[in-house]
Design a protein around this motif. Structure first.
Motif, PDB file in Angstrom:
ATOM      1  N   MET A  43       0.835  -1.213   0.000  1.00  0.00           N
ATOM      2  CA  MET A  43       0.000   0.000   0.000  1.00  0.00           C
ATOM      3  C   MET A  43       0.861   1.251   0.000  1.00  0.00           C
ATOM      4  O   MET A  43       0.613   2.194  -0.757  1.00  0.00           O
ATOM      5  N   VAL A  44       1.890   1.263   0.826  1.00  0.00           N
ATOM      6  CA  VAL A  44       2.781   2.420   0.890  1.00  0.00           C
ATOM      7  C   VAL A  44       3.453   2.636  -0.466  1.00  0.00           C
ATOM      8  O   VAL A  44       3.523   3.760  -0.974  1.00  0.00           O
ATOM      9  N   ARG A  49       3.703   5.741  -5.627  1.00  0.00           N
ATOM     10  CA  ARG A  49       3.704   5.766  -7.099  1.00  0.00           C
ATOM     11  C   ARG A  49       2.532   6.570  -7.652  1.00  0.00           C
ATOM     12  O   ARG A  49       2.661   7.262  -8.654  1.00  0.00           O
ATOM     13  N   SER A  50       1.356   6.437  -7.017  1.00  0.00           N
ATOM     14  CA  SER A  50       0.140   6.997  -7.604  1.00  0.00           C
ATOM     15  C   SER A  50      -0.359   8.264  -6.914  1.00  0.00           C
ATOM     16  O   SER A  50      -1.134   9.004  -7.489  1.00  0.00           O
ATOM     17  N   GLY A  51       0.046   8.481  -5.658  1.00  0.00           N
ATOM     18  CA  GLY A  51      -0.437   9.630  -4.902  1.00  0.00           C
ATOM     19  C   GLY A  51      -1.755   9.321  -4.241  1.00  0.00           C
ATOM     20  O   GLY A  51      -2.330   8.252  -4.469  1.00  0.00           O
ATOM     21  N   PRO A  52      -2.247  10.185  -3.440  1.00  0.00           N
ATOM     22  CA  PRO A  52      -1.647  11.464  -3.081  1.00  0.00           C
ATOM     23  C   PRO A  52      -0.461  11.286  -2.142  1.00  0.00           C
ATOM     24  O   PRO A  52      -0.294  10.234  -1.539  1.00  0.00           O
ATOM     25  N   SER A  53       0.360  12.339  -2.032  1.00  0.00           N
ATOM     26  CA  SER A  53       1.476  12.320  -1.100  1.00  0.00           C
ATOM     27  C   SER A  53       0.934  12.305   0.326  1.00  0.00           C
ATOM     28  O   SER A  53      -0.232  12.631   0.564  1.00  0.00           O
ATOM     29  N   ALA A  54       1.792  11.965   1.264  1.00  0.00           N
ATOM     30  CA  ALA A  54       1.418  12.007   2.679  1.00  0.00           C
ATOM     31  C   ALA A  54       1.050  13.450   3.046  1.00  0.00           C
ATOM     32  O   ALA A  54       1.429  14.396   2.344  1.00  0.00           O
ATOM     33  N   PRO A  55       0.306  13.644   4.138  1.00  0.00           N
ATOM     34  CA  PRO A  55      -0.170  14.988   4.482  1.00  0.00           C
ATOM     35  C   PRO A  55       0.931  16.043   4.589  1.00  0.00           C
ATOM     36  O   PRO A  55       0.708  17.200   4.299  1.00  0.00           O
ATOM     37  N   ASN A  56       2.135  15.661   4.969  1.00  0.00           N
ATOM     38  CA  ASN A  56       3.227  16.633   5.085  1.00  0.00           C
ATOM     39  C   ASN A  56       3.926  16.879   3.756  1.00  0.00           C
ATOM     40  O   ASN A  56       4.933  17.563   3.704  1.00  0.00           O
ATOM     41  N   GLY A  57       3.410  16.291   2.672  1.00  0.00           N
ATOM     42  CA  GLY A  57       4.005  16.448   1.350  1.00  0.00           C
ATOM     43  C   GLY A  57       5.173  15.519   1.101  1.00  0.00           C
ATOM     44  O   GLY A  57       5.748  15.523   0.026  1.00  0.00           O
ATOM     45  N   PRO A  59       7.043  11.564   1.107  1.00  0.00           N
ATOM     46  CA  PRO A  59       6.636  10.217   0.695  1.00  0.00           C
ATOM     47  C   PRO A  59       5.979   9.471   1.859  1.00  0.00           C
ATOM     48  O   PRO A  59       6.236   9.759   3.030  1.00  0.00           O
ATOM     49  N   TRP A  60       5.148   8.509   1.505  1.00  0.00           N
ATOM     50  CA  TRP A  60       4.532   7.643   2.508  1.00  0.00           C
ATOM     51  C   TRP A  60       5.573   6.691   3.077  1.00  0.00           C
ATOM     52  O   TRP A  60       6.455   6.228   2.353  1.00  0.00           O
ATOM     53  N   THR A  61       5.435   6.411   4.359  1.00  0.00           N
ATOM     54  CA  THR A  61       6.221   5.371   5.020  1.00  0.00           C
ATOM     55  C   THR A  61       5.227   4.491   5.773  1.00  0.00           C
ATOM     56  O   THR A  61       4.085   4.926   6.033  1.00  0.00           O
ATOM     57  N   PRO A  62       5.623   3.290   6.152  1.00  0.00           N
ATOM     58  CA  PRO A  62       4.703   2.489   6.969  1.00  0.00           C
ATOM     59  C   PRO A  62       4.267   3.225   8.231  1.00  0.00           C
ATOM     60  O   PRO A  62       3.096   3.177   8.615  1.00  0.00           O
ATOM     61  N   ASP A  63       5.183   3.961   8.852  1.00  0.00           N
ATOM     62  CA  ASP A  63       4.846   4.657  10.096  1.00  0.00           C
ATOM     63  C   ASP A  63       3.838   5.783   9.886  1.00  0.00           C
ATOM     64  O   ASP A  63       2.855   5.880  10.626  1.00  0.00           O
ATOM     65  N   ASN A  64       4.058   6.645   8.874  1.00  0.00           N
ATOM     66  CA  ASN A  64       3.108   7.759   8.727  1.00  0.00           C
ATOM     67  C   ASN A  64       1.767   7.280   8.180  1.00  0.00           C
ATOM     68  O   ASN A  64       0.729   7.849   8.501  1.00  0.00           O
ATOM     69  N   TYR A  65       1.768   6.203   7.388  1.00  0.00           N
ATOM     70  CA  TYR A  65       0.493   5.639   6.913  1.00  0.00           C
ATOM     71  C   TYR A  65      -0.307   5.083   8.091  1.00  0.00           C
ATOM     72  O   TYR A  65      -1.488   5.385   8.241  1.00  0.00           O
ATOM     73  N   GLN A  66       0.339   4.294   8.936  1.00  0.00           N
ATOM     74  CA  GLN A  66      -0.363   3.712  10.084  1.00  0.00           C
ATOM     75  C   GLN A  66      -0.837   4.793  11.048  1.00  0.00           C
ATOM     76  O   GLN A  66      -1.942   4.697  11.593  1.00  0.00           O
TER      77      GLN A  66
END
Length: 74
Positions: A43-44, A49-57, A59-66
């Motif tokens: 998922m990350v 690859r597809s977006g959207p970026s994480a809220p802070n602009g 990249p997604w990481t497992p930690d910020n996604y969770q």
């Protein structure tokens, strides 16, 4: 005939409508599921690859996604 029990879907008990970002993220997650992606790393990678970026602009990481999923699900 028995009437089914009534219940609320989680989104029905929200205090506000989803933000534009939440809607975009939800759509992206649905597309990932439709492609058979069901694990965290997949998922990350898909979101990066597809977006959207994480809220802070960033990249997604497992930690910020969770962390975001925990906050949105609270």
């Amino acid at each position: 005939m028995r009437t089914p029990e009534l219940y609320n879907e989680t989104h029905q008990t929200r205090s506000a409508p989803p933000t534009a970002f939440e809607s975009l993220l939800g759509d992206a997650i649905e597309r990932a599921f439709a492609q058979g992606i069901h694990d965290l790393d997949g998922m990350v990678g898909y979101l990066n690859r597809s977006g959207p970026s994480a809220p802070n602009g960033q990249p997604w990481t497992p930690d910020n996604y969770q962390a975001l999923m925990a906050r949105l699900g609270a």
